[in-house]
Design an enzyme around this catalytic site. Structure first.
Site, PDB file in Angstrom:
ATOM      1  N   HIS A 198      52.641  -2.568  52.075  1.00  0.00           N
ATOM      2  CA  HIS A 198      53.562  -1.440  52.020  1.00  0.00           C
ATOM      3  C   HIS A 198      52.968  -0.429  51.013  1.00  0.00           C
ATOM      4  O   HIS A 198      53.425   0.553  50.933  1.00  0.00           O
ATOM      5  CB  HIS A 198      54.969  -1.983  51.628  1.00  0.00           C
ATOM      6  CG  HIS A 198      55.494  -2.645  52.556  1.00  0.00           C
ATOM      7  ND1 HIS A 198      55.720  -4.114  53.055  1.00  0.00           N
ATOM      8  CD2 HIS A 198      56.031  -2.277  53.848  1.00  0.00           C
ATOM      9  CE1 HIS A 198      56.275  -4.290  54.040  1.00  0.00           C
ATOM     10  NE2 HIS A 198      56.571  -3.256  54.654  1.00  0.00           N
ATOM     11  N   ARG A 341      66.243   1.462  60.816  1.00  0.00           N
ATOM     12  CA  ARG A 341      66.037  -0.058  60.614  1.00  0.00           C
ATOM     13  C   ARG A 341      66.948  -0.582  59.451  1.00  0.00           C
ATOM     14  O   ARG A 341      66.958   0.008  58.248  1.00  0.00           O
ATOM     15  CB  ARG A 341      64.487  -0.236  60.393  1.00  0.00           C
ATOM     16  CG  ARG A 341      64.510  -1.931  60.155  1.00  0.00           C
ATOM     17  CD  ARG A 341      62.926  -2.202  59.983  1.00  0.00           C
ATOM     18  NE  ARG A 341      62.508  -1.888  58.564  1.00  0.00           N
ATOM     19  CZ  ARG A 341      60.996  -2.222  58.349  1.00  0.00           C
ATOM     20  NH1 ARG A 341      60.342  -2.595  59.176  1.00  0.00           N
ATOM     21  NH2 ARG A 341      60.834  -1.904  57.032  1.00  0.00           N
ATOM     22  N   GLU A 440      58.245  -8.994  65.577  1.00  0.00           N
ATOM     23  CA  GLU A 440      57.102  -8.834  64.256  1.00  0.00           C
ATOM     24  C   GLU A 440      56.801 -10.337  63.984  1.00  0.00           C
ATOM     25  O   GLU A 440      55.957 -10.453  63.088  1.00  0.00           O
ATOM     26  CB  GLU A 440      57.338  -7.930  63.100  1.00  0.00           C
ATOM     27  CG  GLU A 440      58.808  -8.223  62.641  1.00  0.00           C
ATOM     28  CD  GLU A 440      59.157  -7.278  61.487  1.00  0.00           C
ATOM     29  OE1 GLU A 440      58.322  -6.505  60.998  1.00  0.00           O
ATOM     30  OE2 GLU A 440      60.306  -7.162  60.946  1.00  0.00           O
ATOM     31  N   ASN A 463      52.234  -4.724  61.910  1.00  0.00           N
ATOM     32  CA  ASN A 463      52.072  -5.127  60.351  1.00  0.00           C
ATOM     33  C   ASN A 463      52.182  -6.560  60.080  1.00  0.00           C
ATOM     34  O   ASN A 463      51.443  -7.344  59.723  1.00  0.00           O
ATOM     35  CB  ASN A 463      52.647  -4.256  59.440  1.00  0.00           C
ATOM     36  CG  ASN A 463      52.342  -2.635  59.797  1.00  0.00           C
ATOM     37  OD1 ASN A 463      51.362  -2.458  60.301  1.00  0.00           O
ATOM     38  ND2 ASN A 463      53.135  -2.031  59.058  1.00  0.00           N
ATOM     39  N   ARG A 474      49.297  -9.889  54.279  1.00  0.00           N
ATOM     40  CA  ARG A 474      48.909  -8.526  54.251  1.00  0.00           C
ATOM     41  C   ARG A 474      48.753  -8.077  53.044  1.00  0.00           C
ATOM     42  O   ARG A 474      48.156  -6.774  52.950  1.00  0.00           O
ATOM     43  CB  ARG A 474      49.716  -7.736  55.152  1.00  0.00           C
ATOM     44  CG  ARG A 474      51.120  -7.682  54.872  1.00  0.00           C
ATOM     45  CD  ARG A 474      52.350  -7.104  55.578  1.00  0.00           C
ATOM     46  NE  ARG A 474      52.362  -5.755  55.845  1.00  0.00           N
ATOM     47  CZ  ARG A 474      53.353  -5.035  56.246  1.00  0.00           C
ATOM     48  NH1 ARG A 474      54.509  -5.829  56.760  1.00  0.00           N
ATOM     49  NH2 ARG A 474      53.938  -4.045  56.072  1.00  0.00           N
TER      50      ARG A 474
HETATM   51  C1  PEP Z   1      55.783  -3.945  60.690  1.00  0.00           C
HETATM   52  O1  PEP Z   1      55.776  -4.897  60.343  1.00  0.00           O
HETATM   53  O2  PEP Z   1      54.797  -3.588  61.725  1.00  0.00           O
HETATM   54  C2  PEP Z   1      56.499  -2.863  60.244  1.00  0.00           C
HETATM   55  C3  PEP Z   1      56.369  -1.597  60.840  1.00  0.00           C
HETATM   56  O3  PEP Z   1      57.617  -3.175  59.446  1.00  0.00           O
HETATM   57  P1  PEP Z   1      56.905  -3.031  57.910  1.00  0.00           P
HETATM   58  O4  PEP Z   1      55.401  -2.652  57.601  1.00  0.00           O
HETATM   59  O5  PEP Z   1      57.900  -2.368  57.068  1.00  0.00           O
HETATM   60  O6  PEP Z   1      56.898  -4.524  57.424  1.00  0.00           O
HETATM   61 MG    MG Z   2      57.570  -5.576  59.415  1.00  0.00          MG
END
Ligand code: PEP
Ligand code: MG
Length: 583
Positions: A198, A341, A440, A463, A474
């Protein structure tokens, strides 16, 4: 090292956000972003320094008491934790030892507190008893709250930096990054961080170059060193030689010219050579980014990460505050859609006033919809605000991290309750908004056919889908090289979800970072997406790529890559097939 002798050094990390910047280094504290300095005090100033510390403790305590009082009965477990914190404020170890340290060592309160906190934490960590061991997190949090008061700020002080510098930090949380002021910070580099964290996502939104996962940037860089940050290749050059500097100045100018050129072409349609139209939507974190969404001519907002409104506050925002923000975004974008969201906190997005104590694995913990369902009052406040804002434009409601049908059913119940309450209260609102879920988590992809029967649309969050399906954190630089969106397992999961959505006749979009990377676009289009959502800054580039593609060809490409079993080969194949377009 003497500056005059310093040699050019290149560190390789992970591309956080593209672009090149050149400037002076500004190191933030090696243990985090707290900018704590040590200074000596004279004997006669000791009582004043002790008082300054006591006042900071009192203020932090009062603030916490107010939070406890505002929480009410639904939050009994959180209240318990915070009450433990209230006791810790006056604990002999932390409180008493810090005062002793100020008095005996004649040092400033911040440094004394920092030192004592480290000692106390070490002491607890060595204890056998698991319960006592777990108190380490409480101690850190209490200490942080006192520190913030001492430093005269509500939060970490990145926002106070007043020089045009490049930040060098061990780590920056998404909350730290969101405080960056563009007129002061040219770019940043961090030791920690993985792909699509993030922190990188925010750097992209801010349009500043960033490199993460450098490992030893804070060790190798000294304040005021000249740095070149190449966010596109993930390199940091420390004290460049003259000809390196010259080369990068040229590269920077070329990059900026290129950006300006493609941004000028942003108004052109995103249609392939053979007439296949794509919708390009934007991901945003804050309402302020809507300007950039409009500048880059998006078809709407495909993902509004609402947690950043919460991160920027000292307490949970009220319904009115949320309503104002959502309404503003919706009115600015109308008639185009805004996909809001619901709260996706925890994991790496921790609220300063709601720390998730004792989670060993936050990414697998009480994150996103799990938190919302456990704290229905907070969730209801948010969905009421969203339903009310929907009366002013085109809103889609999106729920993060759904793993099973039961969660959707629970969400629907709460949605119905909010609708019933708003009706009884005779509020102005709109209940007819599409309900969608993020796909996800692998279980959601596997169950996509069933989940699709309960919702109006899917948005694939790659992601996290990559993180959870390939078991790659990540935020972890050690495994960042394995984090590859065109991994065949990820592509097959995506294909399953797209097919399920088509079978059940619901819309499917994608909002992970992979949608904003040109190399992935032919594959995603060929897999059947007609809508991609990405960082606003990526839209002009992706539009340009789409205008050069042929839809018939991308369908063939997708078919071919789905039959392949090797990530590297897939990359090489796509790159070779679209060599002229991707250059
Ligand atoms: C994702 O997980 O791809 C997403 C768009 O949400 P975030 O990056 O906020 O977890
Ligand atoms: Mg996400």
């Amino acid at each position: 090292m003497d500056k005059a002798e310093s040699k050019e050094m290149v560190l390789r990390g992970i591309s956080g956000a593209p672009g090149i910047c050149i400037g002076k280094a500004y190191l933030v504290d090696r243990e985090g972003v707290d900018l704590i300095k040590r200074y000596a005090i004279v004997e006669r100033d000791i009582p004043a320094e002790v008082n300054r510390f006591k006042n900071a403790v009192k203020k932090a305590k009062d603030e916490l008491k107010a939070v406890v009082e505002s929480l009410g009965e639904d939050f009994s477990s959180q209240v318990d934790i915070l009450e433990t914190h209230l006791v810790l404020f006056k604990d002999k170890l932390l409180y008493g030892k810090t005062i002793d340290s100020i008095t005996q060592e004649k040092i400033n309160a911040e440094w004394a507190l920092k030192k004592v906190t480290r000692q106390v934490k070490n002491m607890f960590q060595r204890m056998e008893d698991d319960y006592l061991k777990s108190r380490v997190a409480d101690i850190s949090q209490v200490s942080e709250q006192i520190m913030r008061q001492l430093m005269g700020a509500q939060d970490i002080k990145i926002s106070d930096i007043r020089m045009r510098v490049i930040l060098v930090a061990h780590d920056l949380s998404p909350a730290d990054t969101s405080q960056i002021q563009l007129e002061h910070i040219k770019g940043f580099v961090t030791d920690r961080g993985g792909r699509d964290s993030h922190t990188s996502i925010i750097a992209k939104s801010l349009n500043i170059p960033a490199v993460t996962g450098l490992g030893t940037a804070t060790v190798n860089v000294q304040n005021d060193d000249i740095l070149i940050v190449d966010g596109s290749t993930g390199q940091l050059i420390i004290n460049p030689e003259e000809d390196t500097l010259f080369r990068y100045e040229e590269r920077r100018a070329r990059y900026e010219q290129y950006r300006a050129l493609i941004t000028r072409e942003s108004h052109l349609p995103s249609v392939t050579l053979d007439g296949h139209a794509m919708k390009l939507m934007a991901n945003i974190e804050l309402v302020e980014e809507v300007v950039s969404v409009r500048d880059n001519v998006a078809h709407g907002i495909g993902l509004f990460r609402t947690e950043f409104i919460y991160i920027d506050q000292k307490r949970f925002p009220t319904e009115e505050e949320l309503f104002d923000r959502y309404r503003e975004a919706v009115e600015l974008m109308t008639p185009q859609p805004v996909t809001i969201r619901t709260l996706d906190i925890n994991g790496d997005k921790v609220l300063p006033y709601f720390k998730n104590i004792g989670e060993e694995n936050p990414a697998l913990g009480l994150r996103a919809v799990r938190f919302s369902l456990q704290r229905p009052e907070i969730f209801l406040t948010q969905i009421r605000a969203i339903l009310r804002a929907a009366a002013f434009g085109n809103i889609r409601l999106l729920i993060p991290m759904i793993t099973c049908v039961e969660e959707i059913i629970e969400v629907r119940k709460l949605l119905d309750r909010a609708i019933m309450d708003l009706t009884n209260e005779e509020m102005v609102f709109n209940k007819d908004i599409p309900l969608g879920i993020m796909i996800e988590v692998p279980s959601a992809a596997i169950m996509a056919d069933e989940l699709a029967k309960h919702v109006d649309f899917f948005s694939i969050g790659t992601n996290d889908l990559i993180q959870y399906s390939l078991a790659i954190d990540r935020n972890n630089r050690q495994v960042a090289h394995l984090y590859r969106p065109l991994n065949p397992a990820v592509l097959r999961l995506i294909k399953m979800v797209v097919d399920a959505a088509h079978r059940q006749n619901i819309i499917v979009t994608i909002c992970g970072e992979m949608a904003g990377d040109p190399v992935n676009v032919p594959v995603l289009m060929g897999l059947g997406f007609t809508e991609l959502s990405m960082n606003p800054g990526s839209i002009p580039v992706i539009k340009q790529v789409i205008r050069k593609l042929n839809y018939q060809n991308v369908c063939k490409t997708a078919k071919t890559v789905l039959s392949m079993d090797n990530t590297e080969e897939i990359y090489r194949f796509v790159q070779a097939t679209y060599k002229d377009i991707l250059e």
